[in-house]
Structure formats: structure tokens, C-alpha cells
Scaffold this motif. Structure first.
Motif, PDB file in Angstrom:
ATOM      1  N   THR A 224      12.855  89.768 -71.747  1.00 30.11           N
ATOM      2  CA  THR A 224      13.195  88.484 -71.156  1.00 30.11           C
ATOM      3  C   THR A 224      13.057  88.689 -69.659  1.00 30.11           C
ATOM      4  N   VAL A 225      12.152  87.957 -69.027  1.00 30.81           N
ATOM      5  CA  VAL A 225      11.695  88.240 -67.665  1.00 30.81           C
ATOM      6  C   VAL A 225      12.155  87.144 -66.715  1.00 30.81           C
ATOM      7  N   ASP A 226      12.966  87.524 -65.731  1.00 25.26           N
ATOM      8  CA  ASP A 226      13.436  86.563 -64.732  1.00 25.26           C
ATOM      9  C   ASP A 226      12.962  86.903 -63.321  1.00 25.26           C
ATOM     10  N   ASP A 227      12.191  87.980 -63.194  1.00 21.49           N
ATOM     11  CA  ASP A 227      11.663  88.421 -61.908  1.00 21.49           C
ATOM     12  C   ASP A 227      10.194  88.019 -61.810  1.00 21.49           C
ATOM     13  N   PRO A 228       9.829  87.137 -60.881  1.00 20.28           N
ATOM     14  CA  PRO A 228       8.434  86.697 -60.766  1.00 20.28           C
ATOM     15  C   PRO A 228       7.444  87.838 -60.545  1.00 20.28           C
ATOM     16  N   GLU A 229       7.842  88.863 -59.798  1.00 23.85           N
ATOM     17  CA  GLU A 229       6.935  89.995 -59.569  1.00 23.85           C
ATOM     18  C   GLU A 229       6.642  90.715 -60.877  1.00 23.85           C
ATOM     19  N   GLU A 230       7.667  90.902 -61.683  1.00 22.85           N
ATOM     20  CA  GLU A 230       7.467  91.549 -62.977  1.00 22.85           C
ATOM     21  C   GLU A 230       6.603  90.676 -63.878  1.00 22.85           C
ATOM     22  N   ALA A 231       6.816  89.384 -63.828  1.00 25.10           N
ATOM     23  CA  ALA A 231       6.000  88.466 -64.621  1.00 25.10           C
ATOM     24  C   ALA A 231       4.540  88.550 -64.205  1.00 25.10           C
ATOM     25  N   VAL A 235       1.320  89.508 -66.624  1.00 28.03           N
ATOM     26  CA  VAL A 235       0.175  88.618 -66.779  1.00 28.03           C
ATOM     27  C   VAL A 235      -1.113  89.336 -66.385  1.00 28.03           C
ATOM     28  N   LYS A 236      -1.046  90.131 -65.336  1.00 25.92           N
ATOM     29  CA  LYS A 236      -2.224  90.851 -64.852  1.00 25.92           C
ATOM     30  C   LYS A 236      -2.783  91.799 -65.904  1.00 25.92           C
ATOM     31  N   THR A 244      11.802  83.684 -70.682  1.00 25.25           N
ATOM     32  CA  THR A 244      12.615  83.763 -69.475  1.00 25.25           C
ATOM     33  C   THR A 244      13.829  82.851 -69.558  1.00 25.25           C
ATOM     34  N   ASN A 245      14.898  83.261 -68.876  1.00 26.14           N
ATOM     35  CA  ASN A 245      16.058  82.386 -68.706  1.00 26.14           C
ATOM     36  C   ASN A 245      15.809  81.357 -67.609  1.00 26.14           C
ATOM     37  N   ARG A 246      14.748  81.574 -66.817  1.00 26.15           N
ATOM     38  CA  ARG A 246      14.478  80.746 -65.647  1.00 26.15           C
ATOM     39  C   ARG A 246      13.102  80.088 -65.743  1.00 26.15           C
ATOM     40  N   PRO A 247      12.913  79.162 -66.667  1.00 30.62           N
ATOM     41  CA  PRO A 247      11.614  78.496 -66.742  1.00 30.62           C
ATOM     42  C   PRO A 247      11.252  77.766 -65.456  1.00 30.62           C
ATOM     43  N   ASP A 248      12.260  77.296 -64.731  1.00 29.28           N
ATOM     44  CA  ASP A 248      12.009  76.627 -63.458  1.00 29.28           C
ATOM     45  C   ASP A 248      11.383  77.584 -62.456  1.00 29.28           C
ATOM     46  N   LEU A 249      11.961  78.764 -62.329  1.00 29.97           N
ATOM     47  CA  LEU A 249      11.468  79.770 -61.393  1.00 29.97           C
ATOM     48  C   LEU A 249      10.078  80.258 -61.778  1.00 29.97           C
ATOM     49  N   MET A 250       9.875  80.525 -63.052  1.00 32.19           N
ATOM     50  CA  MET A 250       8.586  81.029 -63.497  1.00 32.19           C
ATOM     51  C   MET A 250       7.481  80.001 -63.339  1.00 32.19           C
ATOM     52  N   LYS A 251       7.776  78.766 -63.653  1.00 33.47           N
ATOM     53  CA  LYS A 251       6.766  77.712 -63.494  1.00 33.47           C
ATOM     54  C   LYS A 251       6.338  77.566 -62.044  1.00 33.47           C
ATOM     55  N   ASN A 252       7.274  77.741 -61.133  1.00 39.44           N
ATOM     56  CA  ASN A 252       6.970  77.601 -59.714  1.00 39.44           C
ATOM     57  C   ASN A 252       6.299  78.832 -59.133  1.00 39.44           C
ATOM     58  N   SER A 253       6.470  79.989 -59.799  1.00 38.54           N
ATOM     59  CA  SER A 253       5.996  81.247 -59.222  1.00 38.54           C
ATOM     60  C   SER A 253       4.649  81.703 -59.746  1.00 38.54           C
ATOM     61  N   LEU A 254       4.319  81.310 -60.973  1.00 39.92           N
ATOM     62  CA  LEU A 254       3.075  81.831 -61.568  1.00 39.92           C
ATOM     63  C   LEU A 254       1.953  80.798 -61.399  1.00 39.92           C
TER      64      LEU A 254
END
Length: 254
Positions: A224-231, A235-236, A244-254
Motif C-alpha cells: 500500500t503506497v502513500d509516497d509519490p516517490e516510491e510510486a 511505475v518506472k 494507496t490510502n491517498r488516491p488524491d495525492l497519487m492522482k496529483n503526483s503521477l
């Protein structure tokens, strides 16, 4: 020249689209809402999550209920074992108040209630927390839902995920694991029984594992990934779904 530019832009656009992972909201938008509730699912959709993940158990009277633990203590304050309790008792419990007064009155949902929230074009990831005893009731819920094609199934148990794939051959099914050693021993077996992929704790996901899985035709998801750098790292190297617990953060970061 203009045609060349258009072709290049279309090509780059396709590459970007292919690189975008699915953002899967862990138990809904559980960072702000009570996990595994209708409210949590609806808030996840508002954050434009691609999918919502939830957990299911079978109640004493064969109802498929949405809850992570095998008892109700952590999320309701009252201690009942789900498998030993009828649904009408489970439904009297407050599964929202622990997260905030604004969620008071949220019930432990029936699976069909959460499925009903799924918008067109979105997916629901159903984690089966119990055993094969849930499958007949699960099949009835799925068949009545009208959204069978939008459902994905995951489980840690090898027996249950294999049986689920047999019951739902047209639905994507993924084996969950947090053990690198177990993954190495099960990759070929996962491909042989027709699973669509593996869903791994992000800490054990590396480029070698992804390459091995893909060589066998297996997709790799991660939790379960909440760190954009780790995400971005995941992906790479080819992970196609981020829970993720933070779909808002991930959507904005990726």
C-alpha cells in the motif's frame, strides 16, 4: 511536416497513457473516511480513483459483508466475530464513528451496497479474507449486481484465489503476497492456473520480479503506497496498479 508532428505527438501520447498506473483506493478513501464503508467508497470516486479495494467476509447467515478484520472490535468498538454473527446484528454496529463524528451511523456494508457505487468505467477490487465457503454467496451477489465485468478479485490464500478464478474465469484475479521468497516459488504456478497477475507489498517489488512476472504473462500490482516517490519507482519498473490510502495525492503526483 505537420503530419510528422501529429504522428509523433500521437505516439508520445500513447506512451504516456500506457505509463499511467491504475490508482486503487485502499478500503476506499480510508485516509479521511472510515475504511470499507459506503462513505469511503464514494469519497474515493470523488477523488477520481480508478478503482476501490475492499475486504469481504461471510456472516453466520451467509451474507457477504465488507470488513477487513475477522471481528468488529477495531472499527466498531464492539467485539463480534463476523463468521459467528448474523448480518442483522452486524448491521446494528456503528462502523463510522471511530473515524469522526461526521461519519456516525455508517454501517458495515453488504458487498452489493459498495458495488452499487461503482461508476461506469471504474473497477472494484474485492479482497477475499475468508475461505472458499464465501464463493457461492459471492457468486449470487456478483450475478445480481449487473457490474460483474467491473470486478477484480484478490486474495492471499492460494486455494481461495485459485477457486475464485475457476468460478469467475472472465474476471481478473491476482494473488497477494508480502514475501519475496513465496513469490519466487509461486510465479510459474500463478501462470499455470490462469491468474492474471500478482499483487505485492511494495517493499518486495524490484525490477527482476516484474520482468519475471511479465515473461510469464502476469501483471504486477502493488500495495500500500502513500509516497509519490516510491510510486514513481514502481511505475518506472513496470507496476501497473498502485493501491494507496491517498488516491488524491497519487492522482496529483503521477
Amino acid at each position: 511536416m505537420k503530419l510528422y508532428v501529429v504522428i509523433v505527438l500521437l505516439f508520445l501520447g500513447n506512451l504516456i497513457a500506457q505509463a499511467q498506473p491504475s490508482i486503487i483506493a485502499h478500503r476506499g478513501f480510508s485516509f479521511v473516511a472510515p475504511e470499507n464503508t459506503v462513505a469511503s467508497a464514494q469519497l474515493a470516486w470523488q477523488q477520481n480513483a480508478d478503482a476501490v479495494e475492499l475486504d469481504i467476509y461471510l456472516s453466520k447467515d451467509n451474507r457477504v459483508v465488507v470488513i477487513h478484520d475477522n471481528n468488529t472490535k477495531r472499527t466498531t468498538g464492539q467485539d463480534y466475530k463476523v463468521a459467528e454473527t448474523s448480518a442483522d446484528v452486524l448491521r446494528t454496529l456503528d462502523a463510522g464513528l471511530w473515524k469522526g463524528e461526521q461519519f456516525k451511523g455508517e454501517k458495515i456494508p453488504f458487498l452489493e451496497e459498495i458495488i452499487a457505487t461503482v461508476p461506469d468505467g471504474k473497477k472494484m477490487v474485492v479482497e477475499i479474507k475468508c475461505g472458499v465457503e464465501v464463493l457461492p454467496a459471492l457468486q449470487q451477489v456478483v450475478d445480481r449486481s449487473g457490474k460483474k465485468e467491473q470486478l477484480i478479485f484478490i486474495a492471499f490464500g492460494w486455494e481461495i484465489i485459485a477457486a475464485t478464478k475457476q468460478m469467475f474465469p472472465e474476471n481478473a484475479c491476482y494473488w497477494l503476497s508480502g514475501s519475496a521468497a513465496d513469490v519466487q516459488g509461486k510465479l510459474e504456478d500463478a501462470a499455470k492456473i490462469g491468474l492474471d497477475g500478482i499483487n505485492l507489498n511494495y517493499k518486495i517489488v524490484d525490477e527482476k520480479t516484474v520482468e519475471q512476472a511479465k515473461a510469464l504473462g502476469l501483471e504486477v500490482l502493488s500495495w500500500t503506497v502513500d509516497d509519490p516517490e516510491e510510486a514513481r519507482r514502481l511505475v518506472k519498473i513496470g507496476v501497473t496498479g498502485i493501491t494507496t490510502n491517498r488516491p488524491d495525492l497519487m492522482k496529483n503526483s503521477l
